[in-house]
Enzyme design. Structure first.
Site, PDB file in Angstrom:
ATOM      1  N   GLU A  55       0.856  -1.196   0.000  1.00  0.00           N
ATOM      2  CA  GLU A  55       0.000   0.000   0.000  1.00  0.00           C
ATOM      3  C   GLU A  55       0.884   1.236   0.000  1.00  0.00           C
ATOM      4  O   GLU A  55       1.783   1.378   0.840  1.00  0.00           O
ATOM      5  CB  GLU A  55      -0.935   0.043   1.223  1.00  0.00           C
ATOM      6  CG  GLU A  55      -1.906   1.213   1.084  1.00  0.00           C
ATOM      7  CD  GLU A  55      -2.821   1.464   2.280  1.00  0.00           C
ATOM      8  OE1 GLU A  55      -3.670   2.362   2.169  1.00  0.00           O
ATOM      9  OE2 GLU A  55      -2.683   0.783   3.312  1.00  0.00           O
ATOM     10  N   GLU A  80       4.855   4.957   3.561  1.00  0.00           N
ATOM     11  CA  GLU A  80       4.362   6.301   3.925  1.00  0.00           C
ATOM     12  C   GLU A  80       5.575   7.232   3.972  1.00  0.00           C
ATOM     13  O   GLU A  80       6.619   6.853   4.485  1.00  0.00           O
ATOM     14  CB  GLU A  80       3.661   6.215   5.280  1.00  0.00           C
ATOM     15  CG  GLU A  80       3.331   7.531   5.937  1.00  0.00           C
ATOM     16  CD  GLU A  80       2.507   8.482   5.051  1.00  0.00           C
ATOM     17  OE1 GLU A  80       1.488   8.060   4.473  1.00  0.00           O
ATOM     18  OE2 GLU A  80       2.920   9.662   4.932  1.00  0.00           O
ATOM     19  N   ASP A 129      -2.871  11.916  -2.556  1.00  0.00           N
ATOM     20  CA  ASP A 129      -2.926  13.390  -2.631  1.00  0.00           C
ATOM     21  C   ASP A 129      -3.308  13.815  -4.049  1.00  0.00           C
ATOM     22  O   ASP A 129      -2.713  13.346  -5.021  1.00  0.00           O
ATOM     23  CB  ASP A 129      -1.558  13.991  -2.265  1.00  0.00           C
ATOM     24  CG  ASP A 129      -1.168  13.671  -0.821  1.00  0.00           C
ATOM     25  OD1 ASP A 129      -2.057  13.275  -0.046  1.00  0.00           O
ATOM     26  OD2 ASP A 129       0.022  13.809  -0.480  1.00  0.00           O
ATOM     27  N   LYS A 133      -3.092  21.355  -9.033  1.00  0.00           N
ATOM     28  CA  LYS A 133      -2.535  22.226 -10.088  1.00  0.00           C
ATOM     29  C   LYS A 133      -1.944  21.395 -11.219  1.00  0.00           C
ATOM     30  O   LYS A 133      -1.243  20.410 -10.967  1.00  0.00           O
ATOM     31  CB  LYS A 133      -1.406  23.084  -9.500  1.00  0.00           C
ATOM     32  CG  LYS A 133      -1.884  24.168  -8.586  1.00  0.00           C
ATOM     33  CD  LYS A 133      -0.729  25.067  -8.191  1.00  0.00           C
ATOM     34  CE  LYS A 133      -1.201  26.056  -7.145  1.00  0.00           C
ATOM     35  NZ  LYS A 133      -0.114  26.551  -6.306  1.00  0.00           N
ATOM     36  N   ASP A 165     -12.066   9.992  -3.232  1.00  0.00           N
ATOM     37  CA  ASP A 165     -13.315  10.764  -3.237  1.00  0.00           C
ATOM     38  C   ASP A 165     -13.192  11.899  -4.254  1.00  0.00           C
ATOM     39  O   ASP A 165     -14.171  12.595  -4.504  1.00  0.00           O
ATOM     40  CB  ASP A 165     -13.561  11.385  -1.862  1.00  0.00           C
ATOM     41  CG  ASP A 165     -12.438  12.346  -1.511  1.00  0.00           C
ATOM     42  OD1 ASP A 165     -11.284  11.878  -1.410  1.00  0.00           O
ATOM     43  OD2 ASP A 165     -12.695  13.558  -1.372  1.00  0.00           O
ATOM     44  N   THR A 204     -10.839   2.971   4.604  1.00  0.00           N
ATOM     45  CA  THR A 204      -9.599   3.605   5.066  1.00  0.00           C
ATOM     46  C   THR A 204     -10.010   4.758   5.992  1.00  0.00           C
ATOM     47  O   THR A 204     -11.188   5.108   6.080  1.00  0.00           O
ATOM     48  CB  THR A 204      -8.776   4.163   3.889  1.00  0.00           C
ATOM     49  OG1 THR A 204      -9.385   5.375   3.449  1.00  0.00           O
ATOM     50  CG2 THR A 204      -8.698   3.187   2.733  1.00  0.00           C
ATOM     51  N   TYR A 206      -9.428   7.984   5.564  1.00  0.00           N
ATOM     52  CA  TYR A 206     -10.001   9.064   4.753  1.00  0.00           C
ATOM     53  C   TYR A 206     -11.385   8.685   4.241  1.00  0.00           C
ATOM     54  O   TYR A 206     -12.276   9.505   4.171  1.00  0.00           O
ATOM     55  CB  TYR A 206      -9.084   9.384   3.564  1.00  0.00           C
ATOM     56  CG  TYR A 206      -8.036  10.435   3.867  1.00  0.00           C
ATOM     57  CD1 TYR A 206      -7.268  10.357   5.017  1.00  0.00           C
ATOM     58  CD2 TYR A 206      -7.807  11.492   2.996  1.00  0.00           C
ATOM     59  CE1 TYR A 206      -6.301  11.300   5.295  1.00  0.00           C
ATOM     60  CE2 TYR A 206      -6.836  12.453   3.262  1.00  0.00           C
ATOM     61  CZ  TYR A 206      -6.086  12.348   4.416  1.00  0.00           C
ATOM     62  OH  TYR A 206      -5.135  13.289   4.685  1.00  0.00           O
ATOM     63  N   GLU A 207     -11.547   7.438   3.865  1.00  0.00           N
ATOM     64  CA  GLU A 207     -12.826   6.972   3.319  1.00  0.00           C
ATOM     65  C   GLU A 207     -13.931   7.121   4.362  1.00  0.00           C
ATOM     66  O   GLU A 207     -15.050   7.542   4.052  1.00  0.00           O
ATOM     67  CB  GLU A 207     -12.680   5.503   2.913  1.00  0.00           C
ATOM     68  CG  GLU A 207     -13.853   4.934   2.168  1.00  0.00           C
ATOM     69  CD  GLU A 207     -13.524   3.553   1.604  1.00  0.00           C
ATOM     70  OE1 GLU A 207     -12.388   3.059   1.797  1.00  0.00           O
ATOM     71  OE2 GLU A 207     -14.405   2.964   0.963  1.00  0.00           O
TER      72      GLU A 207
HETATM   73  N1  SAH Z   1      -4.379   5.944   2.580  1.00  0.00           N
HETATM   74  C1  SAH Z   1      -4.766   6.708   3.747  1.00  0.00           C
HETATM   75  C2  SAH Z   1      -4.148   8.111   3.760  1.00  0.00           C
HETATM   76  C3  SAH Z   1      -4.528   8.970   2.578  1.00  0.00           C
HETATM   77  S1  SAH Z   1      -3.712  10.571   2.582  1.00  0.00           S
HETATM   78  C4  SAH Z   1      -6.281   6.765   3.849  1.00  0.00           C
HETATM   79  O1  SAH Z   1      -6.943   6.470   2.844  1.00  0.00           O
HETATM   80  O2  SAH Z   1      -6.800   7.084   4.906  1.00  0.00           O
HETATM   81  C5  SAH Z   1      -2.354  10.220   1.484  1.00  0.00           C
HETATM   82  C6  SAH Z   1      -1.139   9.689   2.221  1.00  0.00           C
HETATM   83  O3  SAH Z   1      -0.149   9.365   1.266  1.00  0.00           O
HETATM   84  C7  SAH Z   1      -0.494  10.698   3.182  1.00  0.00           C
HETATM   85  O4  SAH Z   1      -0.292  10.091   4.422  1.00  0.00           O
HETATM   86  C8  SAH Z   1       0.799  11.081   2.487  1.00  0.00           C
HETATM   87  O5  SAH Z   1       1.811  11.453   3.391  1.00  0.00           O
HETATM   88  C9  SAH Z   1       1.119   9.839   1.701  1.00  0.00           C
HETATM   89  N2  SAH Z   1       1.892  10.104   0.484  1.00  0.00           N
HETATM   90  C10 SAH Z   1       1.595  11.028  -0.443  1.00  0.00           C
HETATM   91  N3  SAH Z   1       2.497  11.022  -1.445  1.00  0.00           N
HETATM   92  C11 SAH Z   1       3.393  10.046  -1.127  1.00  0.00           C
HETATM   93  C12 SAH Z   1       4.557   9.568  -1.779  1.00  0.00           C
HETATM   94  N4  SAH Z   1       4.971  10.101  -2.927  1.00  0.00           N
HETATM   95  N5  SAH Z   1       5.238   8.567  -1.205  1.00  0.00           N
HETATM   96  C13 SAH Z   1       4.818   8.031  -0.020  1.00  0.00           C
HETATM   97  N6  SAH Z   1       3.716   8.455   0.637  1.00  0.00           N
HETATM   98  C14 SAH Z   1       3.001   9.445   0.095  1.00  0.00           C
END
Ligand code: SAH
Length: 234
Positions: A55, A80, A129, A133, A165, A204, A206-207
């Protein structure tokens, strides 16, 4: 997701035996240029040859750990980039000690340094994320450059499961996946009302938050294109 910088999080992470640590760069041989001794050796890390799922951007790790509880015959690696976020997953794993879970603090760009070609069975991308932009499109975890990295580490017919989302990110992702020649196996713009895809769905963090606010969740499962002859070593 970015939490306040938590004092000592790096030290806690460094001391956890379930976290794969990057070796000192100086130790990495010049030829391999990789500071990750686990590359190509994940079977040894887990002590078995079970399938390997990763993941990327796992946040605090609730999804990964629930998957691992439900599927003890599958190995899971959570990635992460922020220590302050990873710390939460580390604390959960220190308590529960699931034998099929390992965690890494790293930037997803470096995935091919950590996994050898074909070493990974499945990748999960959850609520990545959005980087809204245009100038930052290349940073989106479903952009072409990232798909290329996933293609290298996934085995033949390896799959990616993606949830978000964010409609714009989802539209962008569908386009990138199609243009890169991946096969879309399943797609919905309302996961929680899709009888097929919602079965066994694990929420998750966020979900839970966004669907709690009434936002529909989009999901797509896609499979990597066949390797080119060049990649197969012809
Ligand atoms: N998957 C989790 C968190 C979503 S937020 C959920 O669904 O609840 C997105 C997460 O990805 C953040 O914690 C961020 O720090 C991490 N993240 C974003 N870009 C990343 C990258 N390039 N490499 C590793 N982690 C990353």
């Amino acid at each position: 997701m970015r939490l306040r910088n938590i004092k000592g999080s790096r030290e806690v992470i460094a001391a956890c035996r379930y976290v794969i640590q990057e070796e000192g760069k100086e130790k990495a041989s010049f030829a391999s240029r990789s500071a990750w001794s686990v590359r190509g050796k994940w079977k040894e890390v887990f002590g078995n040859d079970h399938p390997l799922c990763v993941e990327i951007g796992m946040g605090k790790g609730a999804f990964l750990m629930e998957l691992a509880r439900r599927n003890p015959g599958i190995n899971y690696v959570g990635i992460e980039k922020y220590s302050s976020v990873l710390l939460r997953a580390v604390q959960k794993q220190e308590k529960e000690e699931l034998p099929n879970v390992r965690l890494i603090r790293m930037e997803a760009e470096n995935l091919p340094d950590v996994f050898a070609p074909g070493e990974v069975d499945k990748i999960y991308l959850n609520f990545s994320d959005p980087w809204p932009k245009d100038a930052h499109a290349g940073r989106r975890l479903t952009s072409r450059a990232f798909l290329d990295r996933y293609q290298r580490i996934l085995k033949e017919q390896g799959r990616i499961e993606f949830k978000t989302d964010n409609q714009e990110l989802f539209d962008f992702s569908v386009e990138e996946v199609r243009e890169a020649g991946w096969e879309i196996c399943a797609l919905t713009r309302d996961l929680h009302n899709d009888p097929e895809l919602s079965r066994n769905n694990i929420l998750t963090e966020y979900e839970e938050r966004w669907s709690g606010e009434g936002k529909p969740i989009c999901a797509m499962h896609f499979q990597k294109p066949a390797n080119t002859q060049e990649e197969q070593g012809f």
